[in-house]
Design a protein around this motif. Structure first.
Motif, mmCIF file in Angstrom:
data_model
loop_
_atom_site.group_PDB
_atom_site.id
_atom_site.type_symbol
_atom_site.label_atom_id
_atom_site.label_comp_id
_atom_site.label_asym_id
_atom_site.label_seq_id
_atom_site.Cartn_x
_atom_site.Cartn_y
_atom_site.Cartn_z
ATOM 1 N N HIS A 3 0.829 -1.206 0.000
ATOM 2 C CA HIS A 3 0.000 0.000 0.000
ATOM 3 C C HIS A 3 0.861 1.251 0.000
ATOM 4 O O HIS A 3 0.351 2.351 -0.178
ATOM 5 N N ILE B 89 -1.619 -7.612 13.638
ATOM 6 C CA ILE B 89 -2.016 -8.182 12.340
ATOM 7 C C ILE B 89 -1.740 -9.683 12.400
ATOM 8 O O ILE B 89 -0.751 -10.188 11.876
ATOM 9 N N ASN C 201 7.347 3.458 11.579
ATOM 10 C CA ASN C 201 6.655 4.741 11.802
ATOM 11 C C ASN C 201 5.763 4.651 13.039
ATOM 12 O O ASN C 201 4.932 5.522 13.274
ATOM 13 N N GLY D 128 -1.268 -7.121 -0.834
ATOM 14 C CA GLY D 128 -2.468 -6.413 -0.386
ATOM 15 C C GLY D 128 -2.762 -6.865 1.041
ATOM 16 O O GLY D 128 -3.299 -6.133 1.845
ATOM 17 N N GLU E 188 -4.182 -12.737 12.275
ATOM 18 C CA GLU E 188 -5.505 -13.367 12.199
ATOM 19 C C GLU E 188 -5.490 -14.801 12.715
ATOM 20 O O GLU E 188 -6.439 -15.237 13.392
ATOM 21 N N LYS F 38 4.770 8.835 9.454
ATOM 22 C CA LYS F 38 3.564 8.607 8.642
ATOM 23 C C LYS F 38 2.923 9.957 8.316
ATOM 24 O O LYS F 38 2.692 10.753 9.224
ATOM 25 N N PHE G 244 -9.312 -11.137 5.062
ATOM 26 C CA PHE G 244 -8.190 -11.406 5.961
ATOM 27 C C PHE G 244 -8.408 -12.687 6.767
ATOM 28 O O PHE G 244 -7.457 -13.303 7.243
ATOM 29 N N TRP H 151 3.236 3.099 13.647
ATOM 30 C CA TRP H 151 1.814 2.888 13.449
ATOM 31 C C TRP H 151 1.570 1.665 12.600
ATOM 32 O O TRP H 151 2.294 1.394 11.652
ATOM 33 N N ASP I 127 6.677 -1.660 10.547
ATOM 34 C CA ASP I 127 6.870 -2.178 11.911
ATOM 35 C C ASP I 127 5.747 -3.138 12.285
ATOM 36 O O ASP I 127 5.979 -4.142 12.967
ATOM 37 N N ALA I 128 4.526 -2.865 11.773
ATOM 38 C CA ALA I 128 3.420 -3.759 12.133
ATOM 39 C C ALA I 128 3.483 -5.092 11.386
ATOM 40 O O ALA I 128 2.859 -6.064 11.816
ATOM 41 N N ALA I 129 4.256 -5.144 10.307
ATOM 42 C CA ALA I 129 4.403 -6.431 9.598
ATOM 43 C C ALA I 129 5.025 -7.469 10.529
ATOM 44 O O ALA I 129 4.818 -8.678 10.357
ATOM 45 N N HIS J 46 -4.319 6.809 7.241
ATOM 46 C CA HIS J 46 -3.643 5.602 6.754
ATOM 47 C C HIS J 46 -4.207 5.279 5.371
ATOM 48 O O HIS J 46 -3.494 5.219 4.388
ATOM 49 N N ALA K 130 -1.080 -8.232 4.675
ATOM 50 C CA ALA K 130 0.150 -7.872 5.381
ATOM 51 C C ALA K 130 1.024 -9.086 5.680
ATOM 52 O O ALA K 130 0.544 -10.213 5.786
HETATM 53 C C1 TPP Z 1 -3.614 -9.983 6.681
HETATM 54 C C2 TPP Z 1 -3.959 -8.536 6.772
HETATM 55 N N1 TPP Z 1 -4.606 -8.077 7.863
HETATM 56 C C3 TPP Z 1 -4.922 -6.769 7.951
HETATM 57 C C4 TPP Z 1 -4.596 -5.906 6.951
HETATM 58 C C5 TPP Z 1 -5.012 -4.444 7.021
HETATM 59 N N2 TPP Z 1 -3.825 -3.570 7.061
HETATM 60 C C6 TPP Z 1 -3.374 -2.943 5.966
HETATM 61 S S1 TPP Z 1 -2.027 -2.022 6.248
HETATM 62 C C7 TPP Z 1 -2.052 -2.413 7.886
HETATM 63 C C8 TPP Z 1 -1.030 -1.828 8.804
HETATM 64 C C9 TPP Z 1 0.346 -1.914 8.252
HETATM 65 O O1 TPP Z 1 1.221 -1.299 9.125
HETATM 66 P P1 TPP Z 1 2.761 -1.300 8.825
HETATM 67 O O2 TPP Z 1 3.174 -2.647 8.340
HETATM 68 O O3 TPP Z 1 3.476 -0.775 9.998
HETATM 69 O O4 TPP Z 1 2.893 -0.329 7.581
HETATM 70 P P2 TPP Z 1 2.560 1.232 7.508
HETATM 71 O O5 TPP Z 1 1.167 1.339 6.983
HETATM 72 O O6 TPP Z 1 2.685 1.813 8.855
HETATM 73 O O7 TPP Z 1 3.548 1.743 6.542
HETATM 74 C C10 TPP Z 1 -3.103 -3.278 8.184
HETATM 75 C C11 TPP Z 1 -3.421 -3.788 9.518
HETATM 76 C C12 TPP Z 1 -3.931 -6.438 5.824
HETATM 77 N N3 TPP Z 1 -3.599 -5.669 4.781
HETATM 78 N N4 TPP Z 1 -3.621 -7.740 5.776
#
Ligand code: TPP
Length: 635
Positions: A73, A366, A175, A115, A368, A281, A393, A177, A146-148, A296, A117
């Motif tokens: 994204h 993230i 970032n 698409g 599931e 961000k 998801f 978030w 970081d959330a990955a 976001h 995460a």
């Molecule tokens: C399996 C899955 N669960 C939930 C989402 C929804 N989602 C899209 S981006 C995101 C957060 C990503 O955060 P990070 O990896 O830190 O990247 P940033 O957007 O901060 O650059 C989430 C939860 C997704 N894309 N895939």
């Protein structure tokens, strides 16, 4: 001509003088803000990686070198620098425009589509291992937020890095978030790395490598100064070193010089390297910086104020809000009810529960698979968990659904949001497969409401049920149906006849029920009396009413906002076949292809033969076919 307009390929990015880079970054930010303000899209994540993406393209050579972007994204800048700064970018996320994610079919510079995460590190590792086996020399870069790292697969890949390759560049784009604030112990650990490091000396091998690269001396000098001033330069990170990965950071993700130097270092390293890059961000756009969660991924907005267009008076509530509010109500009445989200508190409206009853709310990141297992564990201990997860998801937690919840018949209620289309996001985000992937699981209840009142009833029904239950509902606004004070229990497996008709019966489910009623009205203009049944359940299917329906009419039409294979239509055909019924079935649903992104549900319906007009024609043709067969057989 702007600098950005001069860029046709990454070669042109490399040709820019360092002093031109801030101007390019500024132009890119303006382009991203204008496009997302018009079309909606991922504002904050992209504004945060402008300098990082420019630096990546100055240091590496795509398409030979391969970038894997997590979720993808944040790939808008990559698109702009790889020959896609044209009219397709203007229409990004709309019909005939670029996808809002990366896709192998869109460009040779997109090494991997995404698409969902958490996929970047595994995919990059596969590419690196393939390179090593082939004996080629391209570089592979995984760009992970970081959330990955809250995703199980990212951790599985991390565990496998050194076993699979000797050379890999991992960028931790930190970032702080996720969509909401990032959660969990790792996020705290990353913070610890930045704010309170047990710092190490600048390692000799890094120093000697830096000496060899242009500008390396200045980094060494700069590093020592920074180290003196902040006690914070190269951190010996026990976590990443345990995984055999050289950690370098924190790196200022908005300083082109620093970024290029460390990327150059990582490129030349004979060991997997993780660069901990700090980004902001929404960088460069105050409105987004102040509200990172909303920006976001935003709907179209006014650039000055950041506000979206107000909904016209009388717009019904969103389905997700009905779910959130109903859950608060049910959770107040029964304190064993627990809401669980996988990093989507606002997207699912579970933030309403978080605000009202924080002790009954969990955001697990993230994750599931973990969310579903966590729910299963709670369900064994007297609680009644509700997993609110988007349909698309939840695909990731399929084994947990079967092996942990269904096999043990645990009372977990699944509220599957975004069932049907997420039109602007496209194939990675459409929720078109859930009936099919759930219908084959023994013992589960799978339902879809025709309106918001029925959603509330189904939630109460699902919670009263002592086994796994699934409710799917669409993105966006509901039907405007008043919601009863107290939700009613629905008899499991009972469909609801909405109108009678002698000629054919339309069995519809979920968001297609109102369409079925409109279709019946159009058919009556053609002299065909159509009945309408709200199927409510695909499992258990109301086979009793179906048998009556097949007996009394000459044709059954099924309608579902789901792929044609494996859903309601298939269930109806199977049931009729088992009952030896000769009644023909015309199935209306999404075709057996991956549906692209598009401007709106209406446009995608039209493109896929599902406009009201196209459906009417199909049903008229099916009915006429049926009539001629009957006429022949009676001769
Ligand atoms: C399996 C899955 N669960 C939930 C989402 C929804 N989602 C899209 S981006 C995101 C957060 C990503 O955060 P990070 O990896 O830190 O990247 P940033 O957007 O901060 O650059 C989430 C939860 C997704 N894309 N895939």
């Amino acid at each position: 001509m702007s600098l950005l307009d001069r860029i046709q390929s990454p070669e042109d990015v490399k040709a820019l003088a360092p002093e031109e880079l801030p101007t390019l970054a500024e132009e890119i930010r303006a382009r991203v803000i204008q496009t997302t303000a018009r079309n909606g899209g991922h504002v904050g994540p992209n504004l945060g990686v402008v300098e990082l993406t420019i630096a990546l393209h100055r240091v590496f050579d795509t398409p030979k070198d391969r970038f894997c972007f997590d979720v993808a994204h944040q790939g808008y800048i990559h698109k702009l620098l790889t020959g896609r700064n044209d009219a397709r970018f203007d229409k990004m996320r709309l019909s005939d425009g670029l996808s809002g994610f990366l896709s192998r079919s869109e460009s040779e510079h997109d090494a991997f589509g995404a698409g969902h995460a958490g996929t970047a590190l595994s995919a990059a590792l596969g590419m690196a291992a393939a390179r090593d086996l082939r004996g080629s020399d391209e570089h592979v870069v995984a760009l992970c937020g970081d959330a990955a790292f809250t995703c199980g697969i990212t951790m599985e890949a991390l565990n496998n890095v050194t076993a699979a390759t000797k050379r890999l560049v991992i960028i931790l784009n930190d970032n702080k978030w996720s969509i909401a604030k990032n959660v969990g112990a790792l996020s705290r650990y990353f913070n610890e790395l930045i704010t309170n490091p047990v710092y190490n000396r600048l390692n000799d091998d890094i120093e000697s490598l830096l000496e060899k690269i242009p500008g390396g001396q200045s980094i060494i000098k700069f590093g020592s100064k920074w180290k003196r001033e902040t006690k914070d330069f190269f951190v010996s990170s026990s976590l990443f070193e345990t995984f055999g990965i050289r950690y370098i950071g924190p790196i200022d993700g908005h300083d082109p010089k620093q970024l290029e130097h460390y990327l150059e270092f990582a490129k030349n390293a004979e060991q997997p390297v993780l660069l901990h890059v700090l980004t902001e961000k929404g960088r460069g756009y105050d409105v987004a910086i102040k509200n990172p969660e909303r920006f976001h991924g935003a709907s179209p907005f006014d650039i000055e104020t950041g506000k979206g267009a107000p909904s016209p008076a009388g717009t019904p509530q969103k389905y997700q809000d009905v779910m959130g509010e109903t859950l608060v109500k049910l959770a107040r009445e029964d304190r064993s009810v627990i809401g669980i989200t996988a990093a989507m508190p606002a997207g699912t409206s579970l933030n309403l529960l978080e605000a009202a009853l924080p002790d009954q709310f969990f955001d697990v990141g993230i994750a599931e698979e973990h969310a579903v297992l966590f729910a299963a564990g709670m369900a064994t201990s007297g609680f009644h968990p509700v997993c609110a997860i988007y349909s698309t998801f939840l695909q990731r937690a399929y084994d947990q659904i079967i092996h942990d919840v269904a096999l043990q018949n645990l009372p977990v209620l699944f509220c599957m949001d975004r069932a049907g289309l997420s039109p602007n996001d496209g194939a990675t985000h459409h929720g078109l497969f859930d009936f099919a992937y759930l219908r084959c699981v023994p013992g589960v209840v799978v339902m879809a409401p025709a309106d918001e009142d029925e959603l509330a009833d189904m939630m109460a029904t699902g919670l009263a049920h002592q086994g796994p239950a699934f409710i799917r509902y669409p993105r966006g606004n509901a039907e405007g149906q008043p919601i009863k004070e107290q939700p009613a229990l629905i008899e499991i497996g009972k469909a609801k006849r909405l109108q009678a008709g002698d000629d054919l019966d339309i069995w519809a489910i979920g968001s297609m029920v109102p369409d079925a009623e409109r279709l019946a009205a159009r058919l009556s203009e053609h002299g065909i009396q159509a009945g309408v049944v709200n199927a409510r359940f695909v499992k258990p299917l109301d086979t009793e009413l179906l048998a009556e329906s097949a007996q009394a009419t000459k044709c059954i039409v099924t309608m579902e906002d789901h792929v044609i294979t494996g859903g309601l239509g298939t269930a109806v055909m199977e049931a009729l076949q088992e009952a030896n019924s000769p009644c023909p079935v015309e199935r209306i649903g999404w075709p057996d292809t991956f549906v692209e992104h598009g401007s709106s549900v209406a446009r995608l319906r039209q493109d896929n033969g599902l406009s009201a007009e196209a459906i009417l024609e199909r049903v008229l043709a099916a009915y006429a076919r049926q009539a001629s067969v009957r006429a022949e057989s009676s001769v």
